[in-house]
Design a protein around this motif. Structure first.
Motif, PDB file in Angstrom:
ATOM      1  N   ASN A 128      63.031  45.912  19.282  1.00 16.23           N
ATOM      2  CA  ASN A 128      63.687  44.704  19.605  1.00 16.23           C
ATOM      3  C   ASN A 128      64.384  44.120  18.459  1.00 16.23           C
ATOM      4  OD1 ASN A 128      62.150  45.157  22.177  1.00 16.23           O
ATOM      5  ND2 ASN A 128      60.411  44.266  21.096  1.00 16.23           N
ATOM      6  N   TYR A 129      65.341  43.232  18.817  1.00 20.15           N
ATOM      7  CA  TYR A 129      66.159  42.502  18.072  1.00 20.15           C
ATOM      8  C   TYR A 129      65.295  41.709  17.243  1.00 20.15           C
ATOM      9  CZ  TYR A 129      70.023  44.103  20.548  1.00 20.15           C
ATOM     10  OH  TYR A 129      71.027  44.956  21.285  1.00 20.15           O
ATOM     11  N   ALA A 130      65.420  41.595  16.036  1.00 22.77           N
ATOM     12  CA  ALA A 130      64.728  40.753  14.947  1.00 22.77           C
ATOM     13  C   ALA A 130      65.262  39.230  15.152  1.00 22.77           C
ATOM     14  CB  ALA A 130      64.675  41.218  13.527  1.00 22.77           C
ATOM     15  N   THR A 131      64.541  38.197  15.473  1.00 23.17           N
ATOM     16  CA  THR A 131      64.739  37.022  15.717  1.00 23.17           C
ATOM     17  C   THR A 131      65.030  36.093  14.569  1.00 23.17           C
ATOM     18  OG1 THR A 131      62.600  36.315  16.448  1.00 23.17           O
ATOM     19  CG2 THR A 131      63.717  37.179  18.250  1.00 23.17           C
ATOM     20  N   SER A 132      64.284  36.767  13.417  1.00 23.90           N
ATOM     21  CA  SER A 132      64.212  35.972  12.181  1.00 23.90           C
ATOM     22  C   SER A 132      64.579  37.022  11.043  1.00 23.90           C
ATOM     23  CB  SER A 132      62.849  35.371  11.942  1.00 23.90           C
ATOM     24  OG  SER A 132      61.913  36.441  11.535  1.00 23.90           O
ATOM     25  N   GLY A 133      65.389  36.481  10.313  1.00 24.75           N
ATOM     26  CA  GLY A 133      65.679  37.210   9.110  1.00 24.75           C
ATOM     27  C   GLY A 133      67.313  36.951   8.642  1.00 24.75           C
ATOM     28  N   SER A 134      67.814  37.710   8.149  1.00 22.31           N
ATOM     29  CA  SER A 134      69.532  37.621   7.926  1.00 22.31           C
ATOM     30  C   SER A 134      70.479  38.045   8.440  1.00 22.31           C
ATOM     31  CB  SER A 134      69.607  38.042   6.140  1.00 22.31           C
ATOM     32  OG  SER A 134      69.767  39.508   6.449  1.00 22.31           O
ATOM     33  N   ALA A 135      70.076  38.901   9.614  1.00 19.87           N
ATOM     34  CA  ALA A 135      71.253  39.484  10.782  1.00 19.87           C
ATOM     35  C   ALA A 135      71.815  38.322  11.112  1.00 19.87           C
ATOM     36  CB  ALA A 135      70.442  40.307  11.590  1.00 19.87           C
ATOM     37  N   LEU A 136      72.994  38.292  11.432  1.00 19.13           N
ATOM     38  CA  LEU A 136      73.915  37.328  11.982  1.00 19.13           C
ATOM     39  C   LEU A 136      73.716  37.170  13.394  1.00 19.13           C
ATOM     40  CD1 LEU A 136      76.570  37.474   9.585  1.00 19.13           C
ATOM     41  CD2 LEU A 136      74.950  35.764   9.567  1.00 19.13           C
ATOM     42  N   LEU A 137      73.764  38.218  14.037  1.00 14.63           N
ATOM     43  CA  LEU A 137      73.900  38.316  15.570  1.00 14.63           C
ATOM     44  C   LEU A 137      72.698  38.292  16.451  1.00 14.63           C
ATOM     45  CD1 LEU A 137      77.129  40.668  16.229  1.00 14.63           C
ATOM     46  CD2 LEU A 137      77.129  38.335  16.073  1.00 14.63           C
ATOM     47  N   SER A 138      71.582  38.941  15.584  1.00 19.68           N
ATOM     48  CA  SER A 138      70.359  39.119  16.510  1.00 19.68           C
ATOM     49  C   SER A 138      69.221  37.878  15.962  1.00 19.68           C
ATOM     50  CB  SER A 138      69.589  40.614  15.956  1.00 19.68           C
ATOM     51  OG  SER A 138      69.416  40.525  14.709  1.00 19.68           O
ATOM     52  N   THR A 139      69.626  37.141  14.913  1.00 11.94           N
ATOM     53  CA  THR A 139      68.740  35.967  14.636  1.00 11.94           C
ATOM     54  C   THR A 139      68.880  34.878  15.568  1.00 11.94           C
ATOM     55  OG1 THR A 139      68.718  37.040  12.398  1.00 11.94           O
ATOM     56  CG2 THR A 139      67.884  34.726  12.475  1.00 11.94           C
ATOM     57  N   SER A 169      65.515  28.119  19.815  1.00 12.40           N
ATOM     58  CA  SER A 169      64.487  29.265  19.616  1.00 12.40           C
ATOM     59  C   SER A 169      64.624  30.322  20.709  1.00 12.40           C
ATOM     60  CB  SER A 169      63.100  28.489  19.998  1.00 12.40           C
ATOM     61  OG  SER A 169      62.249  29.633  19.698  1.00 12.40           O
ATOM     62  N   GLY A 170      64.427  31.756  20.519  1.00 13.70           N
ATOM     63  CA  GLY A 170      64.691  32.576  21.422  1.00 13.70           C
ATOM     64  C   GLY A 170      66.113  33.095  21.607  1.00 13.70           C
ATOM     65  N   VAL A 171      66.865  32.324  21.022  1.00 13.06           N
ATOM     66  CA  VAL A 171      68.277  32.717  21.659  1.00 13.06           C
ATOM     67  C   VAL A 171      69.131  33.087  20.502  1.00 13.06           C
ATOM     68  CG1 VAL A 171      70.447  31.469  22.748  1.00 13.06           C
ATOM     69  CG2 VAL A 171      68.255  30.808  23.374  1.00 13.06           C
ATOM     70  N   SER A 172      69.816  34.201  20.602  1.00 14.94           N
ATOM     71  CA  SER A 172      70.827  34.558  19.562  1.00 14.94           C
ATOM     72  C   SER A 172      71.915  35.097  20.412  1.00 14.94           C
ATOM     73  CB  SER A 172      70.227  35.891  18.655  1.00 14.94           C
ATOM     74  OG  SER A 172      70.230  36.868  19.672  1.00 14.94           O
ATOM     75  N   VAL A 173      73.081  35.320  19.249  1.00 12.80           N
ATOM     76  CA  VAL A 173      74.411  35.871  19.906  1.00 12.80           C
ATOM     77  C   VAL A 173      74.135  36.943  20.919  1.00 12.80           C
ATOM     78  CG1 VAL A 173      76.672  36.606  19.541  1.00 12.80           C
ATOM     79  CG2 VAL A 173      75.645  34.834  17.940  1.00 12.80           C
ATOM     80  N   LEU A 174      73.491  37.895  20.792  1.00 14.24           N
ATOM     81  CA  LEU A 174      73.137  39.139  21.413  1.00 14.24           C
ATOM     82  C   LEU A 174      72.287  38.594  22.737  1.00 14.24           C
ATOM     83  CD1 LEU A 174      72.692  42.080  18.864  1.00 14.24           C
ATOM     84  CD2 LEU A 174      74.634  41.194  20.036  1.00 14.24           C
ATOM     85  N   THR A 175      71.376  37.766  22.653  1.00 15.70           N
ATOM     86  CA  THR A 175      70.445  37.432  23.777  1.00 15.70           C
ATOM     87  C   THR A 175      71.033  36.073  24.713  1.00 15.70           C
ATOM     88  OG1 THR A 175      68.998  36.215  22.435  1.00 15.70           O
ATOM     89  CG2 THR A 175      68.559  38.401  22.543  1.00 15.70           C
ATOM     90  N   LEU A 176      72.163  35.498  24.185  1.00 11.75           N
ATOM     91  CA  LEU A 176      72.668  34.403  25.042  1.00 11.75           C
ATOM     92  C   LEU A 176      72.681  34.666  26.373  1.00 11.75           C
ATOM     93  CD1 LEU A 176      73.808  31.434  24.712  1.00 11.75           C
ATOM     94  CD2 LEU A 176      76.159  32.528  24.190  1.00 11.75           C
ATOM     95  N   ASN A 177      72.273  33.659  27.111  1.00 14.22           N
ATOM     96  CA  ASN A 177      72.369  33.834  28.501  1.00 14.22           C
ATOM     97  C   ASN A 177      72.490  32.455  29.139  1.00 14.22           C
ATOM     98  OD1 ASN A 177      71.926  33.900  31.544  1.00 14.22           O
ATOM     99  ND2 ASN A 177      70.746  35.733  31.275  1.00 14.22           N
ATOM    100  N   ILE A 224      73.125  43.104  12.849  1.00 18.65           N
ATOM    101  CA  ILE A 224      72.112  43.073  13.753  1.00 18.65           C
ATOM    102  C   ILE A 224      70.940  43.991  12.976  1.00 18.65           C
ATOM    103  CG2 ILE A 224      71.223  44.266  15.809  1.00 18.65           C
ATOM    104  CD1 ILE A 224      74.326  44.395  16.755  1.00 18.65           C
ATOM    105  N   GLU A 225      69.700  43.414  13.279  1.00 19.73           N
ATOM    106  CA  GLU A 225      68.658  44.204  12.636  1.00 19.73           C
ATOM    107  C   GLU A 225      67.701  44.417  13.839  1.00 19.73           C
ATOM    108  OE1 GLU A 225      64.826  43.242   9.558  1.00 19.73           O
ATOM    109  OE2 GLU A 225      66.726  41.914   9.889  1.00 19.73           O
ATOM    110  N   VAL A 226      67.049  45.655  13.881  1.00 15.59           N
ATOM    111  CA  VAL A 226      66.071  45.857  14.895  1.00 15.59           C
ATOM    112  C   VAL A 226      64.908  46.360  14.344  1.00 15.59           C
ATOM    113  CG1 VAL A 226      65.485  47.785  16.846  1.00 15.59           C
ATOM    114  CG2 VAL A 226      67.929  46.942  16.315  1.00 15.59           C
ATOM    115  N   ASN A 227      63.600  45.736  14.784  1.00 12.85           N
ATOM    116  CA  ASN A 227      62.532  45.774  14.162  1.00 12.85           C
ATOM    117  C   ASN A 227      61.558  47.057  14.791  1.00 12.85           C
ATOM    118  OD1 ASN A 227      61.251  45.478  17.090  1.00 12.85           O
ATOM    119  ND2 ASN A 227      61.066  43.221  16.508  1.00 12.85           N
ATOM    120  N   SER A 228      60.450  47.356  14.408  1.00  6.28           N
ATOM    121  CA  SER A 228      59.819  48.776  14.478  1.00  6.28           C
ATOM    122  C   SER A 228      59.351  48.724  15.810  1.00  6.28           C
ATOM    123  CB  SER A 228      58.376  48.828  13.499  1.00  6.28           C
ATOM    124  OG  SER A 228      57.661  47.512  14.172  1.00  6.28           O
ATOM    125  N   ALA A 229      59.464  47.738  16.755  1.00  4.80           N
ATOM    126  CA  ALA A 229      59.165  47.751  18.177  1.00  4.80           C
ATOM    127  C   ALA A 229      60.486  48.145  18.952  1.00  4.80           C
ATOM    128  CB  ALA A 229      58.400  46.664  18.575  1.00  4.80           C
TER     129      ALA A 229
END
Length: 314
Positions: free
Chosen positions: A181-192, A207-215, A174-179
């Motif tokens: 929020n979960y970073a949607t790009s990068g190397s983090a496996l669950l938040s990308t 687009s816009g769907v990661s394991v953590l935001t999956l609905n 998981i990677e959290v950006n400065s705001a």
């Protein structure tokens, strides 16, 4: 020649006795200290080597502690990855169940949400001594983490450290950006954003769907199928990451064992240079004690010669 001014016998006996006493003092010091080279005056070359190697051994002891810390850090990271794999595997199972006709997606989504919260909890808590290899923020970004692996001294006497490097971007979940929020790009496996292989064999991104935001509440069968492929792809990447961390952990264990054996070898080597052979020293002490007694007797006899001269004038 017999003289009352110079007692040559006494002088010779005294010189011998002094030499014996000096040897006895040296032997007794070796027995009491257990070392035949205790100071530079005993043997400058051996003392210098032993002092340097003892100092190096202290550095190796610190390296061993650092390896223990590194092993603990990798253990925590591996445990987090392994636990997360189990949770993501369960999410994959839920997606498979939701793909069946007539299944209430809202209820399945509630279960998935709890699993997503569990993934966040696992990643956040996977910290040891201030290091977290699976959860990163803007203030603690993923990067290369180094573990001191060995202390080295070359033939010229130059010292250096060997380090075991690991890029935590490869294990980031998981990677959290400065705001915040979960970073949607990068190397983090669950938040990308998830990717998968489409029918043409190309890589497609959800687009816009990661394991953590999956609905899955409003997903149709096609979207569900793509999400299932995306979760499976993440699962494979997590398995590879866990394998990498596990391999590093094994390497640290092997290095720690090597450093321990190296320290023992150095101790043995130093011992051969400066330790006293107690069997030899005890035997020498017995012989010197006998020589000392004989020397005292010889000095006593030599001193009595002056008294014998008086009898010549009686």
């Amino acid at each position: 020649m017999t003289s009352i001014l110079t007692n040559q016998g006494a002088i010779a006996a005294l010189a011998t006795l002094r030499s014996i006493n000096d040897e006895m003092s040296t032997t007794q010091n070796r027995i009491s200290s257990g070392a035949k080279v205790e100071s530079a005056s005993d043997n400058a070359a051996y003392w210098s080597i032993a002092t340097t190697m003892r100092s190096d051994n202290k550095s190796l002891s610190t390296v061993s502690d650092a390896l223990g810390l590194g092993a603990a850090t990798t253990d925590v990271a591996y445990t987090a990855l392994n636990s997360s794999i189990s949770v993501v595997d369960t999410i994959k199972t839920k997606l498979t169940a939701a793909s069946q006709p007539g299944v209430d997606k809202d209820k399945v989504q509630k279960e998935i949400k709890k699993l997503q919260d569990q993934l966040v909890s696992i990643a956040k808590s996977a910290s040891f001594s201030g290091q977290n290899w699976v959860y990163h923020t803007a203030n603690s970004a993923a990067g290369t983490s180094s573990i001191v692996g060995s202390f080295n001294r070359d033939n010229s006497g130059n010292v250096s450290l060997t380090k075991l490097d690991f890029n935590t971007a490869n294990s980031s979940l998981i990677e959290v950006n400065s705001a915040g929020n979960y970073a949607t790009s990068g190397s983090a496996l669950l938040s990308t954003d998830m990717t998968y292989k489409n029918a043409q064999g190309s890589t497609a991104t959800i687009s816009g769907v990661s394991v953590l935001t999956l609905n899955i509440t409003n997903m149709d069968s096609t979207a569900l199928s793509n999400a299932l492929k995306g979760v499976d792809a993440v699962l494979q990447k997590m398995t590879n990451a866990a394998a990498d961390v596990g391999a590093l952990n094994k390497g640290i264990d092997l290095q720690k064992s090597f450093v321990s054996d190296l320290m023992d070898s150095i101790k043995k080597g130093v011992g051969k240079l400066v330790d006293a052979d107690m069997n030899e020293e005890s035997t020498r002490l017995k012989a010197l004690q006998t020589q000392q007694q004989l020397g005292i007797q010889a000095l006593s006899i030599a001193n009595s010669d002056s008294q014998n001269i008086l009898r010549l004038f009686q």
